[in-house]
Design a protein around this motif. Structure first.
Motif, PDB file in Angstrom:
ATOM      1  N   TYR A  29       0.826  -1.211   0.000  1.00 55.09           N
ATOM      2  CA  TYR A  29       0.000   0.000   0.000  1.00 55.09           C
ATOM      3  C   TYR A  29       0.859   1.260   0.000  1.00 55.09           C
ATOM      4  O   TYR A  29       0.643   2.178  -0.775  1.00 55.09           O
ATOM      5  CB  TYR A  29      -0.948   0.016   1.199  1.00 55.09           C
ATOM      6  N   GLN A  33       1.232   4.340  -2.734  1.00 54.84           N
ATOM      7  CA  GLN A  33       1.021   5.743  -2.357  1.00 54.84           C
ATOM      8  C   GLN A  33       2.216   6.589  -2.788  1.00 54.84           C
ATOM      9  O   GLN A  33       2.055   7.661  -3.371  1.00 54.84           O
ATOM     10  CB  GLN A  33       0.871   5.870  -0.835  1.00 54.84           C
ATOM     11  N   GLU A  47      -4.196   9.359  -1.976  1.00 55.91           N
ATOM     12  CA  GLU A  47      -5.007   8.432  -1.185  1.00 55.91           C
ATOM     13  C   GLU A  47      -6.148   7.873  -2.035  1.00 55.91           C
ATOM     14  O   GLU A  47      -6.412   6.666  -2.017  1.00 55.91           O
ATOM     15  CB  GLU A  47      -5.549   9.150   0.062  1.00 55.91           C
ATOM     16  N   ASP A  48      -6.814   8.734  -2.798  1.00 57.59           N
ATOM     17  CA  ASP A  48      -7.906   8.287  -3.680  1.00 57.59           C
ATOM     18  C   ASP A  48      -7.440   7.188  -4.614  1.00 57.59           C
ATOM     19  O   ASP A  48      -8.087   6.154  -4.755  1.00 57.59           O
ATOM     20  CB  ASP A  48      -8.396   9.451  -4.569  1.00 57.59           C
ATOM     21  N   GLN A  51      -6.502   3.878  -2.894  1.00 61.48           N
ATOM     22  CA  GLN A  51      -7.710   3.134  -2.509  1.00 61.48           C
ATOM     23  C   GLN A  51      -8.343   2.464  -3.720  1.00 61.48           C
ATOM     24  O   GLN A  51      -8.677   1.286  -3.700  1.00 61.48           O
ATOM     25  CB  GLN A  51      -8.739   4.094  -1.874  1.00 61.48           C
ATOM     26  N   GLU A  52      -8.495   3.241  -4.762  1.00 61.19           N
ATOM     27  CA  GLU A  52      -9.132   2.752  -5.993  1.00 61.19           C
ATOM     28  C   GLU A  52      -8.341   1.582  -6.593  1.00 61.19           C
ATOM     29  O   GLU A  52      -8.912   0.602  -7.042  1.00 61.19           O
ATOM     30  CB  GLU A  52      -9.207   3.934  -6.973  1.00 61.19           C
ATOM     31  N   PHE A  54      -6.385  -0.609  -5.032  1.00 60.72           N
ATOM     32  CA  PHE A  54      -6.543  -1.843  -4.266  1.00 60.72           C
ATOM     33  C   PHE A  54      -7.966  -2.389  -4.389  1.00 60.72           C
ATOM     34  O   PHE A  54      -8.182  -3.599  -4.373  1.00 60.72           O
ATOM     35  CB  PHE A  54      -6.128  -1.639  -2.807  1.00 60.72           C
ATOM     36  N   LEU A  55      -8.927  -1.492  -4.518  1.00 59.49           N
ATOM     37  CA  LEU A  55     -10.306  -1.927  -4.698  1.00 59.49           C
ATOM     38  C   LEU A  55     -10.454  -2.691  -6.013  1.00 59.49           C
ATOM     39  O   LEU A  55     -11.111  -3.725  -6.080  1.00 59.49           O
ATOM     40  CB  LEU A  55     -11.220  -0.695  -4.700  1.00 59.49           C
ATOM     41  N   LYS A  56      -9.802  -2.177  -7.054  1.00 58.47           N
ATOM     42  CA  LYS A  56      -9.825  -2.849  -8.362  1.00 58.47           C
ATOM     43  C   LYS A  56      -9.227  -4.251  -8.234  1.00 58.47           C
ATOM     44  O   LYS A  56      -9.779  -5.219  -8.746  1.00 58.47           O
ATOM     45  CB  LYS A  56      -9.017  -2.045  -9.396  1.00 58.47           C
TER      46      LYS A  56
END
Lengths: 178, 297
Positions: A29, A33, A47-48, A51-52, A54-56
């Motif tokens: 992570y 970043q 940060e956006d 997050q996006e 890792f979500l993918k």
């Protein structure tokens, strides 16, 4: 470096489960970043995108091959960045460990270092994006040229070149003052 | 040496040493000591990510097309009747039916995960200026930093001083858990401030504070995981009614307590787990009615 050990465990299986995902987050992570911050110096956007990204990965977890996931993270983050970023001037605001871990012999020397710090951050901000990313991945994330090449999907030669260009540019900026 | 190898440990740097470096060495060594500013701590980032992971996203293309249709429909409606303008001033309501979870963003960018059978009301237009909403049921919040954020429930008010928390308010039960940041909970003129790992519940009209619960065990309904510790069977059956949209009735479970965990199981598996050790049995009728009764050997 310790990261690669944990990945080898998953090598046999295709896809990753929640536990492996958590390990992935734990391992990568921050470097994702950093990768985005090096490009834009914007903590919110960073940060956006992290997050996006890792979500993918989470959404496509069943199709992931663990041995290539690190490079995939960089690819996704890089693509998201291209889509979201509006070109603003990059102004790095990094902290330096020297201020928290060291006391100085003289106030003059402290001033000199502060000034050096400012000049260096400004010079880094002014670098070409690709050269800056490689330079900082090497310096801050302690990645080897081979690691950087794998993560960004470029050749080691290209990493060497970017590193050399970054250093040349920084040196010419710094030499004017120091 | 300025820095040693991979570790960013600074040994005392003297002017003499610094001056002895070539410009390139100065740059290389100094740059290794930088750290990157972050919006959240790593734990906070993970909490945010986990919350989003629990919600299935719709494929982007499809939803975009739907938005166009809606936009077209909405503009036609606006032209036809300006009465609808007044609708803008009416509070926005978000509801979940039993058996349904939802997630949405508030106007200030805060995120809400609404558990089954719950309701949230807020004023769309003024929300950014005054962050107040009403909650019935249970929801998990990821609150953007900024002005005070108030959650009003029938039993008390929650004021958020931090980033993520769970609020449960149904019937007589009112319970707030804090996952990150700081939360102030008020009820009946009494208030408690809770920090990560703490929760406060309304008991006999006063707020009682509990601590020591791992943050990872909190608000796990978002991932379909339920922990029950010495919980009345009646409230567990209430929860199952909401999660599976069924009716549970019968006898033999009054005043009895249950401890156990469920994760993403089918209703009959959960009922087996509960009934067997409690000496109970059940039958499912018409697919959505569950009758509980005492097992007679």
């Amino acid at each position: 470096m310790a990261i690669q050990v944990s990945l080898k465990k998953d090598k046999t299986a295709a896809g990753i489960d929640a536990e492996a995902f958590e390990r992935l987050f734990e391992s990568y992570y921050e470097e994702i970043q950093h990768y985005i911050y090096y490009k834009c110096s914007d903590t919110d956007l960073t940060e956006d995108i992290a997050q996006e990204t890792f979500l993918k990965i989470w959404e496509i977890r069943e199709t992931i091959r663990p041995e290539t996931v690190r490079a995939l993270l960089y690819t996704i983050a890089g693509n998201l960045f291209v889509n979201k970023y509006k070109h603003n001037k990059v102004v790095m605001k990094m902290n330096h460990s020297v201020w928290s871990e060291q006391s100085f012999e003289t106030p003059e020397f402290e001033m000199e270092l502060k000034e050096f710090d400012q000049h260096l951050q400004r010079a880094i901000s002014g670098l070409n994006e690709k050269n800056r990313v490689v330079f900082l991945m090497n310096r801050i994330d302690n990645m080897t040229y081979v690691e950087i090449a794998q993560n960004l999907g470029i050749t080691v030669k290209a990493v060497e070149k970017r590193m050399k260009k970054a250093l040349e540019s920084l040196r010419s900026q710094i030499e004017l003052k120091f | 040496m300025f820095y040693h190898g991979g570790h960013k440990k600074v040994s005392e740097l003297s002017k003499q040493v610094f001056d002895s470096f070539t410009p390139e060495e100065k740059i290389q060594r100094f740059a290794s000591g930088y750290s990157i500013p972050k919006k959240y701590t790593k734990e906070e980032s993970f909490q945010h990510l986990r919350a989003k992971m629990a919600v299935q996203r719709k494929p982007e293309k499809q939803s975009r097309r739907i938005i166009y249709y809606w936009a077209a429909a909405a503009s036609v409606l606006l032209i036809i009747s300006f009465v609808s303008v007044f609708a803008v001033f009416a509070p926005t309501k978000v509801l979940t039916a039993n058996g349904e979870h939802t997630a949405f963003d508030l106007p200030d960018g805060s995120e809400v995960f609404l558990n089954a059978g719950s309701k949230i009301k807020y004023a769309e237009r003024s929300f950014k200026q005054k962050r107040v909403l009403k909650l019935q049921g249970e929801a998990f919040f990821l609150v953007q930093k900024g002005s005070p954020f108030l959650i009003k429930t029938s039993r008390g008010t929650v004021e958020i001083l931090g980033t993520s928390l769970n609020v449960f308010s149904r019937d007589n039960r009112f319970e707030v858990s804090c996952l990150t940041g700081k939360v102030k909970v008020s009820s009946n003129g009494h208030s408690e401030i809770i920090t990560p790992g703490e929760r406060t519940a309304l008991e006999n009209g006063t707020l009682v504070k509990y601590s020591g619960e791992p943050v990872d065990n909190m608000a796990t309904w978002r991932f379909g995981v339920y922990h029950f510790v010495q919980t009345p069977l009646i409230s567990i059956f209430d929860e199952l009614e909401r999660q599976f949209d069924v009716k549970i009735y019968g006898t033999g479970f009054e005043n009895r307590l249950f401890t156990g965990n469920f994760s993403n199981q089918k209703l009959n598996e959960i009922l087996d787990t509960i009934c067997l050790p409690m000496g109970l049995a059940y039958e499912i009728k018409d697919g959505n009615k569950v009758r509980i009764y005492k097992k007679t050997e």
